[in-house]
Design an enzyme around this catalytic site. Structure first.
Site, PDB file in Angstrom:
ATOM      1  N   GLU A 197      20.340  90.026  59.772  1.00  0.00           N
ATOM      2  CA  GLU A 197      20.851  90.972  60.699  1.00  0.00           C
ATOM      3  C   GLU A 197      20.931  92.131  60.347  1.00  0.00           C
ATOM      4  O   GLU A 197      21.182  93.290  60.925  1.00  0.00           O
ATOM      5  CB  GLU A 197      22.246  90.418  61.436  1.00  0.00           C
ATOM      6  CG  GLU A 197      23.397  90.264  60.604  1.00  0.00           C
ATOM      7  CD  GLU A 197      23.513  89.104  59.464  1.00  0.00           C
ATOM      8  OE1 GLU A 197      22.632  88.476  59.450  1.00  0.00           O
ATOM      9  OE2 GLU A 197      24.848  88.761  59.301  1.00  0.00           O
ATOM     10  N   CYS A 302      17.427  88.753  43.347  1.00  0.00           N
ATOM     11  CA  CYS A 302      17.962  87.561  42.718  1.00  0.00           C
ATOM     12  C   CYS A 302      17.363  87.319  41.468  1.00  0.00           C
ATOM     13  O   CYS A 302      17.827  86.329  40.699  1.00  0.00           O
ATOM     14  CB  CYS A 302      17.314  86.477  43.542  1.00  0.00           C
ATOM     15  SG  CYS A 302      15.972  85.961  43.582  1.00  0.00           S
TER      16      CYS A 302
HETATM   17  P1  NAD Z   1      23.736  85.870  52.710  1.00  0.00           P
HETATM   18  O1  NAD Z   1      23.814  84.551  52.186  1.00  0.00           O
HETATM   19  O2  NAD Z   1      24.823  86.596  53.149  1.00  0.00           O
HETATM   20  O3  NAD Z   1      22.762  85.832  54.197  1.00  0.00           O
HETATM   21  C1  NAD Z   1      21.592  85.287  54.231  1.00  0.00           C
HETATM   22  C2  NAD Z   1      21.488  84.769  55.475  1.00  0.00           C
HETATM   23  O4  NAD Z   1      22.507  83.877  55.684  1.00  0.00           O
HETATM   24  C3  NAD Z   1      21.250  85.829  56.464  1.00  0.00           C
HETATM   25  O5  NAD Z   1      20.243  85.655  57.546  1.00  0.00           O
HETATM   26  C4  NAD Z   1      22.720  85.699  57.229  1.00  0.00           C
HETATM   27  O6  NAD Z   1      22.802  86.157  58.614  1.00  0.00           O
HETATM   28  C5  NAD Z   1      22.897  84.253  56.827  1.00  0.00           C
HETATM   29  N1  NAD Z   1      24.549  83.852  56.840  1.00  0.00           N
HETATM   30  C6  NAD Z   1      25.307  84.726  56.291  1.00  0.00           C
HETATM   31  N2  NAD Z   1      26.510  84.021  56.507  1.00  0.00           N
HETATM   32  C7  NAD Z   1      26.438  82.799  56.975  1.00  0.00           C
HETATM   33  C8  NAD Z   1      27.390  81.713  57.377  1.00  0.00           C
HETATM   34  N3  NAD Z   1      28.645  81.880  57.024  1.00  0.00           N
HETATM   35  N4  NAD Z   1      26.610  80.708  58.153  1.00  0.00           N
HETATM   36  C9  NAD Z   1      25.390  80.488  58.162  1.00  0.00           C
HETATM   37  N5  NAD Z   1      24.404  81.537  58.038  1.00  0.00           N
HETATM   38  C10 NAD Z   1      24.980  82.594  57.375  1.00  0.00           C
HETATM   39  O7  NAD Z   1      22.828  86.714  51.459  1.00  0.00           O
HETATM   40  P2  NAD Z   1      22.361  88.192  51.587  1.00  0.00           P
HETATM   41  O8  NAD Z   1      23.598  88.938  51.277  1.00  0.00           O
HETATM   42  O9  NAD Z   1      21.558  88.620  53.024  1.00  0.00           O
HETATM   43  O10 NAD Z   1      21.519  88.327  50.588  1.00  0.00           O
HETATM   44  C11 NAD Z   1      21.836  88.431  48.926  1.00  0.00           C
HETATM   45  C12 NAD Z   1      22.070  87.054  48.421  1.00  0.00           C
HETATM   46  O11 NAD Z   1      20.635  86.311  48.331  1.00  0.00           O
HETATM   47  C13 NAD Z   1      22.036  87.195  46.865  1.00  0.00           C
HETATM   48  O12 NAD Z   1      22.992  86.199  46.498  1.00  0.00           O
HETATM   49  C14 NAD Z   1      20.934  86.781  46.327  1.00  0.00           C
HETATM   50  O13 NAD Z   1      20.866  86.258  44.854  1.00  0.00           O
HETATM   51  C15 NAD Z   1      20.118  86.092  47.124  1.00  0.00           C
HETATM   52  N6  NAD Z   1      18.748  85.762  47.029  1.00  0.00           N
HETATM   53  C16 NAD Z   1      18.391  84.824  46.482  1.00  0.00           C
HETATM   54  C17 NAD Z   1      17.053  84.520  46.358  1.00  0.00           C
HETATM   55  C18 NAD Z   1      16.358  83.319  45.746  1.00  0.00           C
HETATM   56  O14 NAD Z   1      15.177  83.172  45.684  1.00  0.00           O
HETATM   57  N7  NAD Z   1      17.270  82.642  45.098  1.00  0.00           N
HETATM   58  C19 NAD Z   1      16.060  85.474  46.972  1.00  0.00           C
HETATM   59  C20 NAD Z   1      16.794  86.675  47.567  1.00  0.00           C
HETATM   60  C21 NAD Z   1      18.100  86.693  47.599  1.00  0.00           C
END
Ligand code: NAD
Length: 503
Positions: A197, A302
């Site tokens: 979002e 990440c």
């Molecule tokens: P996030 O987990 O906050 O959000 C990711 C998605 O989950 C978003 O679309 C969000 O709307 C949704 N979301 C958030 N809270 C939720 C909940 N309680 N229930 C259901 N859905 C929910 O992550 P972010 O801040 O957008 O991204 C950063 C994180 O992503 C870091 O931890 C990073 O390491 C990780 N990441 C990992 C990889 C990988 O390949 N391992 C790649 C990119 C980013």
């Protein structure tokens, strides 16, 4: 709903870092932009460089997921009936369209995420590579067959799952959705995407490009929102698989919730990546690479370096890392972090480490390139211990923690005791050291003199331990296997005089 649907059909108008506003992000269902069915509020989309609102996103809920599923189901039979080579043609055309719009897509990614232009361009180029892998599936997806006994043939084909879904994070608004889409779409599925979002704009444009590339309406849909939409996707009985990329906390939740309704799930989570440096490392090569790894994309990758474990006397390398990091120009070479909350979190880790005795060798707390934006300069914390929060938790900012140890085995133990297992690298000129470390570290993606060891296409991307829940990798051939299922056909057409019950 009082909002008028967006017409996000023109390239984003920005061609510099100056703040540029644009139309609201709405859902894309059945090949058209539509407002959510009811008003669930809107969230501002900020340009992190200026800390200013550039657009809004309309939030959705279960009813909008239902509508997307209905559109997907209606379009699916004709799409899955096409030969895989025909489905792959969409990817060839998408690739051309993305090349044509490379600059506009780059500015869009840069503005909604905050990346500097060069990093945003690299993201779009990497996204195109993912599309190219989708092009290749028309030739790679041949399946297997064998005459298993006289006159009896076994054959395997990869079949679509049906309606599938993806949930993506803020740090790669265009590339991470394209980790999933080529394999899922060419595999014959209909897809529902829930982008972050905080960065929903790039995928608004991607939806239009997919349509222009000939993807039938309803095969790709977007439902914007937050937790409520993700939960609805996990719970929906028609959706057969969920791909997730984001933090470990949410990855675990999504994995459990999707599995509870019998879905296939692959959920990539957060990371705490360790780089091990030994005294024989090439100073110039290592320093440049280490700085690029921890500060690139403002540390919001990440795969970013987070802990540098120095074995023995590595001061030459450390001093070169400190000198190089200190020269980074804010705004031109290092972008802002995503939000005020991220800024406060990162600063909290630096303050906390300093209070616990770490030495701040490079201090990014006061750095800025625009008074309104959310800036943290490159920061290097020396003499961190692995049990300090900065030494063991994901910071997700341009901060490198240096831990000093005496032996290679101590360094490996620190890496392996951390619950994450995304990436790990070693800097050395010794083949024996490189081989030893690569055989011992508990991480899924490893580098030798490479600080961001991303396995590029056609290799699969995915970590281990708390960095991934589910089987296989998100990209490459594994991605195709995740979004499809094997059908095994056994045939016998020839009459055999010498048949047995096995033939
Ligand atoms: P996030 O987990 O906050 O959000 C990711 C998605 O989950 C978003 O679309 C969000 O709307 C949704 N979301 C958030 N809270 C939720 C909940 N309680 N229930 C259901 N859905 C929910 O992550 P972010 O801040 O957008 O991204 C950063 C994180 O992503 C870091 O931890 C990073 O390491 C990780 N990441 C990992 C990889 C990988 O390949 N391992 C790649 C990119 C980013």
């Amino acid at each position: 709903m009082n909002a008028s649907p967006s017409s996000f059909t023109l390239p984003f108008a920005a061609n510099s870092d100056a703040l540029c506003t644009t139309s609201a992000a709405v859902n894309w269902i059945g090949g058209a932009f539509v407002a959510p069915q009811a008003d669930h509020g809107r969230l501002p989309i900020h340009n992190p460089r200026h800390g200013a609102v550039m657009a809004e996103v309309h939030l959705s809920d279960r009813a909008d997921v239902d509508a997307a599923v209905a559109a997907a189901q209606a379009a699916l039979p004709a799409w899955r009936a096409l030969p895989v080579r025909d489905r792959a043609q969409v990817m060839f055309r998408l690739r051309e369209l993305m090349h044509r719009e490379l600059d506009a897509l780059t500015w869009l990614v840069s503005h909604e995420n905050g990346k500097i232009y060069a990093e945003a361009r690299a993201e779009v180029e990497k996204a195109i590579e993912c599309v190219e892998f989708g092009c290749s599936l028309g030739n790679m997806g041949v399946g297997e067959q064998l005459d298993v006994s006289k006159g009896v043939n076994c054959q395997t084909t990869q079949e679509p799952l049906g309606v599938v879904a993806g949930v993506t994070p803020f740090n790669f608004p265009l590339m991470v959705p394209l980790w999933m889409l080529p394999q899922a779409l060419v595999g014959g599925n209909a897809f529902i995407l829930k982008p972050s979002e905080r960065v929903p704009l790039s995928t608004q444009r991607l939806a239009v490009l997919l349509q222009q590339a000939g993807l039938p309406d309803g095969i790709f849909n977007i439902v914007n929102g937050a937790q409520a939409v993700v939960e609805a996707l996990c719970d929906h009985p028609t959706i057969k698989a969920v791909g997730f990329v984001g933090s470990t906390k949410v990855a675990k939740l999504v994995y459990g919730r999707a599995a509870a309704t019998g879905k296939r799930a692959l959920c990539l989570g957060g990371a705490k990546n360790h780089l091990i440096v030994v005294p024989d490392a090439d100073v110039a090569l290592s320093a440049e690479n280490i700085v690029a790894s921890f500060s690139g994309c403002a540390g919001q990758r990440c795969m970013a370096a987070s802990v540098l474990v120095a074995v023995g006397d590595c001061d030459k390398v450390i001093d070169a890392v400190v000198a190089k990091a200190g020269q980074i120009r804010m705004g031109a070479e290092l972008g802002p972090v995503i939000s005020a909350a991220a800024h406060a979190r990162i600063k909290g880790y630096i303050d906390g480490a300093e209070k616990m005795g770490a030495v701040v060798r490079v201090d990014g707390r006061g750095a800025s390139a625009d008074p309104g934006g959310w800036w943290v300069g490159p920061t290097i914390l020396d003499r961190v211990s692995p049990d300090m929060p900065a030494g063991c938790e994901e910071i997700f900012g341009p901060v490198l923690s240096i831990v000093r140890v005496n032996t290679l085995d101590e360094a490996i133990a620190i890496e392996n005791n951390n619950p994450y297992g995304n990436a790990s690298s070693v800097y050395t000129t010794s083949g024996a050291v490189a081989r030893y470390v690569m055989s011992k570290v508990d991480a899924g993606m490893c580098g030798v003199n490479v600080g961001v060891p991303v396995p590029r296409e056609p290799f699969g991307f995915g970590g281990w331990n708390d960095s991934k829940f589910g089987h296989g990798n998100m990209t490459g051939w594994d991605g195709y296997l995740f979004w499809t299922r094997p059908r095994k056909v056994t045939s016998k057409w020839a009459l055999q005089a010498d048949w047995t019950w096995m033939s």
